[in-house]
Design an enzyme around this catalytic site. Structure first.
Site, PDB file in Angstrom:
ATOM      1  CD  GLU A  18      -2.523   2.017  -3.379  1.00  0.00           C
ATOM      2  OE1 GLU A  18      -3.500   2.952  -3.857  1.00  0.00           O
ATOM      3  OE2 GLU A  18      -1.550   2.137  -2.669  1.00  0.00           O
ATOM      4  CG  ASP A  75      -1.714   1.158   1.133  1.00  0.00           C
ATOM      5  OD1 ASP A  75      -2.878   1.163   0.388  1.00  0.00           O
ATOM      6  OD2 ASP A  75      -1.705   1.998   2.137  1.00  0.00           O
TER       7      ASP A  75
END
Length: 429
Positions: free
Chosen positions: A326, A284
């Site tokens: 990401e 992330d």
């Protein structure tokens, strides 16, 4: 690179000190480690070469790799070998994925296996479970404010439930993806609690300052991620009288990767997830993990070095696990997360094709494909050996971040065109 005498002695010493006797399958791991250890040292030196304890912490990193291999199940080691082939398993065009919230889709992890027939009937063989690890109620950021990287949030179930689901999925030829939040922890994580109590060791896990001098220097160039809901990039912590960097929300404290202890701790969490049997680990917000005064603190060169070091370590312990970066940034920036030049394919295996996603919604609104076609030349620059995840929608907003040049190339005004798209989806056109 060839392994040096000192590096060989280091590995042998770790095996001896931990009383580890390698099985036949473990000797394959040892071959991978020996062939990669010089590269690992090179990356580590580039990032932490000036740290006074760099050698000690490099040795600790290698020990973590050895111990993680010992903890890796025999079934997963066999699966690693089965995934090897002429090209990486994740390049298959037979992967069809779904991203879902466990509680909304099935109630809990122990109910998920009862839904696998339904997913198979849809043709879905790849599941991304939205964040399931412990995070504080009402201060979770949808699960991305993690208070314990190794405990499943009880509302979803337990680690045993997750492992059972993974095994059921693997028996069916399905693949599992979960998240690792590298950039920050919850302010209720054990490390943050110790930092708040005044423990200097754990305060060094974060960016913590006695006054506004250094935070103000950072903020001269740092944009705000959520200027309306969470203005500023620092939060005052009354209990320890310090300012802490909190780029996203005030309850999410940014980890300080200039401290190699932080890297080692988070790599340990990555390998823990690998040993749960995860097929893809979604990293992330990797663009934010390195901070430097005088920059936007996003997409810095050190980010890519850290990701390359992570990828090399993962390939040694869990070569069957792929990494997804990401990075929802411009197409030219996204490409960098696959690795550039001699480091092509040495960083992230997957990236979201965010540009294509946005252009799909553009096409639906306009009934035209010409802007989408303008983007393909850039998107096709992705290096072979890596893969886009092409998707219709995820939990984040639908951006309109494709380049103005793509719009101008078909004779449209970028501002007017985007205004039309917004009006269309607001139902105001």
């Amino acid at each position: 690179m060839a392994i040096s005498v000192n590096q060989q002695e280091l590995v042998e010493g770790i095996l001896e000190n931990n009383k580890i006797k390698l099985s036949a399958i473990d000797k394959v791991f040892l071959e991978r480690l020996n062939s990669s250890i010089s590269n690992i040292k090179s990356y580590h030196d580039k990032i932490y070469g000036n740290h006074p304890h760099k050698e000690e912490l490099f040795n600790a990193l290698i020990e973590k790799l050895v111990l993680a291999n010992q903890q890796r199940g025999a079934d997963l080691k066999k699966r690693d070998i089965a995934k090897e082939g002429d090209e990486p398993w994740f390049l298959s065009n037979q992967l069809v994925g779904m991203s879902l919230y466990v509680d909304r889709f099935a109630g809990s992890l122990n109910q998920m296996p009862t839904r696998l027939n339904y997913l198979e009937n849809l043709g879905v063989n790849f599941l991304h479970l939205m964040p399931i690890f412990d995070s504080p109620e009402n201060e979770s950021d949808g699960g991305y404010a993690v208070s314990n990287f190794r405990k499943v949030n009880p509302k979803f179930g337990s680690l045993n439930d997750l492992t059972k689901l993974r095994k059921d999925m693997h028996k069916r030829g399905m693949y599992l993806m979960i998240d690792i939040v590298l950039n920050h922890t919850s302010y209720k994580h054990e490390w943050a609690k110790k930092a708040k109590s005044g423990d200097k060791e754990y305060q060094d896990y974060y960016y913590m300052y006695n006054n506004r001098k250094t935070p103000d220097l950072f903020e001269q160039n740092m944009p705000e991620v959520f200027p309306e809901g969470a203005p500023g990039n620092f939060t005052w912590v009354e209990s320890c009288k310090k300012w802490v960097m909190s780029v996203f929300y005030n309850y999410q404290w940014d980890l300080n990767y200039s401290n190699p202890v932080v890297f080692n701790e988070m790599l340990d969490n990555i390998l823990f997830y690998a040993n749960l049997g995860v097929d893809v680990l979604r990293i992330d917000a990797p663009a934010f993990i390195w901070k430097k005064i005088g920059t936007t603190c996003q997409n810095l060169p050190e980010v890519h070095l850290i990701l390359q070091l992570i990828k090399t370590c993962v390939a040694v312990v869990a070569p069957g696990m792929a990494l997804l970066g990401e990075a929802i940034v411009a197409p030219k920036e996204i490409m960098k997360y696959f690795g550039e030049g001699k480091f092509e394919t040495k960083e992230c295996d997957f990236a979201y094709n965010a540009t294509q996603m946005a252009l799909q919604w553009d096409m639906l609104a306009t009934g035209e494909t010409n802007i989408m076609l303008q983007a393909q030349e850039e998107l096709l620059k992705k290096p072979y050996g890596t893969s886009w995840i092409s998707y219709a929608r995820c939990h984040d907003d639908i951006g309109l971040g494709y380049d103005d040049a793509m719009i101008q190339a078909v004779g449209k005004n970028p501002t007017l065109h985007r205004n039309y798209i917004i009006d269309y989806y607001l139902g105001e056109f």
